[in-house]
Write a protein that holds these residues in place. Structure first.
Motif, mmCIF file in Angstrom:
data_model
loop_
_atom_site.group_PDB
_atom_site.id
_atom_site.type_symbol
_atom_site.label_atom_id
_atom_site.label_comp_id
_atom_site.label_asym_id
_atom_site.label_seq_id
_atom_site.Cartn_x
_atom_site.Cartn_y
_atom_site.Cartn_z
ATOM 1 N N ALA A 57 0.708 -1.127 -0.227
ATOM 2 C CA ALA A 57 0.127 -0.097 -0.149
ATOM 3 C C ALA A 57 0.911 1.194 0.157
ATOM 4 C CB ALA A 57 -0.880 0.088 1.175
ATOM 5 N N LYS A 58 1.830 1.348 0.546
ATOM 6 C CA LYS A 58 2.983 2.220 0.943
ATOM 7 C C LYS A 58 3.381 2.769 -0.554
ATOM 8 C CE LYS A 58 6.807 4.307 3.195
ATOM 9 N NZ LYS A 58 8.049 3.960 3.801
ATOM 10 N N LYS A 59 3.875 1.912 -1.397
ATOM 11 C CA LYS A 59 4.457 2.047 -2.647
ATOM 12 C C LYS A 59 3.264 2.549 -3.470
ATOM 13 C CE LYS A 59 8.119 -1.072 -2.243
ATOM 14 N NZ LYS A 59 8.857 -2.493 -2.561
ATOM 15 N N HIS B 56 -0.950 12.473 -9.733
ATOM 16 C CA HIS B 56 -1.874 13.348 -9.392
ATOM 17 C C HIS B 56 -2.952 12.960 -9.019
ATOM 18 C CE1 HIS B 56 1.833 15.881 -10.493
ATOM 19 N NE2 HIS B 56 1.531 15.205 -11.775
ATOM 20 N N ALA B 57 -3.405 11.726 -8.256
ATOM 21 C CA ALA B 57 -4.624 11.309 -7.807
ATOM 22 C C ALA B 57 -5.228 12.294 -6.763
ATOM 23 C CB ALA B 57 -4.677 9.991 -7.420
ATOM 24 N N PRO B 58 -6.438 12.421 -6.729
ATOM 25 C CA PRO B 58 -7.079 13.073 -5.462
ATOM 26 C C PRO B 58 -6.787 12.500 -4.416
ATOM 27 C CG PRO B 58 -8.881 12.540 -7.175
ATOM 28 C CD PRO B 58 -7.457 11.569 -7.655
ATOM 29 N N LYS B 59 -6.729 13.346 -3.268
ATOM 30 C CA LYS B 59 -6.325 13.076 -1.855
ATOM 31 C C LYS B 59 -7.190 11.896 -1.292
ATOM 32 C CE LYS B 59 -5.145 14.729 2.549
ATOM 33 N NZ LYS B 59 -5.001 15.964 3.438
ATOM 34 N N GLU B 60 -8.581 11.841 -1.565
ATOM 35 C CA GLU B 60 -9.195 10.967 -1.296
ATOM 36 C C GLU B 60 -8.683 9.436 -1.789
ATOM 37 O OE1 GLU B 60 -13.964 9.445 -1.327
ATOM 38 O OE2 GLU B 60 -13.396 11.191 -2.448
ATOM 39 N N VAL B 61 -8.341 9.470 -2.859
ATOM 40 C CA VAL B 61 -8.012 8.183 -3.442
ATOM 41 C C VAL B 61 -6.466 7.721 -2.733
ATOM 42 C CG1 VAL B 61 -7.002 7.070 -5.606
ATOM 43 C CG2 VAL B 61 -8.924 8.534 -5.669
ATOM 44 N N THR B 62 -5.662 8.826 -2.826
ATOM 45 C CA THR B 62 -4.253 8.328 -2.144
ATOM 46 C C THR B 62 -4.647 7.924 -0.677
ATOM 47 O OG1 THR B 62 -3.426 10.079 -3.516
ATOM 48 C CG2 THR B 62 -2.126 9.340 -1.772
ATOM 49 N N GLU B 63 -5.229 8.583 0.304
ATOM 50 C CA GLU B 63 -5.725 8.270 1.572
ATOM 51 C C GLU B 63 -6.181 6.898 1.731
ATOM 52 O OE1 GLU B 63 -4.740 9.829 4.233
ATOM 53 O OE2 GLU B 63 -3.537 10.962 3.102
ATOM 54 N N ARG B 64 -7.101 6.427 0.883
ATOM 55 C CA ARG B 64 -7.863 5.202 0.928
ATOM 56 C C ARG B 64 -6.726 4.119 0.822
ATOM 57 N NH1 ARG B 64 -13.293 3.300 -0.576
ATOM 58 N NH2 ARG B 64 -13.887 5.302 -0.121
ATOM 59 N N ILE B 65 -5.882 4.557 -0.413
ATOM 60 C CA ILE B 65 -4.882 3.267 -0.737
ATOM 61 C C ILE B 65 -3.964 3.249 0.531
ATOM 62 C CG2 ILE B 65 -2.973 2.926 -2.064
ATOM 63 C CD1 ILE B 65 -4.591 4.435 -4.552
ATOM 64 N N LYS B 66 -3.343 4.463 1.031
ATOM 65 C CA LYS B 66 -2.465 4.546 2.113
ATOM 66 C C LYS B 66 -2.785 3.704 3.498
ATOM 67 C CE LYS B 66 -1.546 8.254 4.258
ATOM 68 N NZ LYS B 66 -1.189 9.695 4.674
ATOM 69 N N ASN B 67 -4.365 3.897 3.396
ATOM 70 C CA ASN B 67 -4.999 3.083 4.780
ATOM 71 C C ASN B 67 -5.397 1.490 4.519
ATOM 72 O OD1 ASN B 67 -4.804 5.296 6.348
ATOM 73 N ND2 ASN B 67 -6.800 6.191 5.271
ATOM 74 N N LEU B 68 -4.706 0.975 3.597
ATOM 75 C CA LEU B 68 -5.061 -0.532 3.238
ATOM 76 C C LEU B 68 -4.086 -1.295 4.217
ATOM 77 C CD1 LEU B 68 -5.437 -0.678 -0.735
ATOM 78 C CD2 LEU B 68 -7.146 -0.816 1.247
ATOM 79 N N GLY B 69 -3.071 -0.791 4.778
ATOM 80 C CA GLY B 69 -2.448 -1.434 5.457
ATOM 81 C C GLY B 69 -1.212 -2.130 5.041
ATOM 82 N N LYS B 70 -0.538 -3.157 5.576
ATOM 83 C CA LYS B 70 0.625 -3.493 5.204
ATOM 84 C C LYS B 70 0.647 -4.912 4.191
ATOM 85 C CE LYS B 70 3.153 -2.014 9.142
ATOM 86 N NZ LYS B 70 4.422 -1.301 9.230
#
Length: 64
Positions: free
Chosen positions: A22-24, A33-47
């Motif tokens: 998820a971090k990568k 240049h994805a919207p912040k909502e998309v980036t945050e959702r991906i980042k919060n998927l865990g390890k």
């Protein structure tokens, strides 16, 4: 605010190499240049590690 759509996610992850985590994926989304909502959702998927875009999509849309 509208939710994330599958095409939004596909565009955000364009160029991602798998398997990955998820971090990568969040970095790829920011670079695309994805919207912040998309980036945050991906980042919060865990390890967890993702083998392909379908696994990412399944994880992102699981709780919708």
């Amino acid at each position: 605010m509208a939710g994330i759509t599958p095409p939004d996610l596909q565009k955000a992850l364009s160029g991602a190499e798998y398997p990955t985590d998820a971090k990568k994926l969040a970095k790829v989304a920011r670079d695309n240049h994805a919207p912040k909502e998309v980036t945050e959702r991906i980042k919060n998927l865990g390890k967890q590690e993702f083998q392909n875009p379908a696994e990412v999509s399944k994880a992102v849309f699981r709780n919708e």
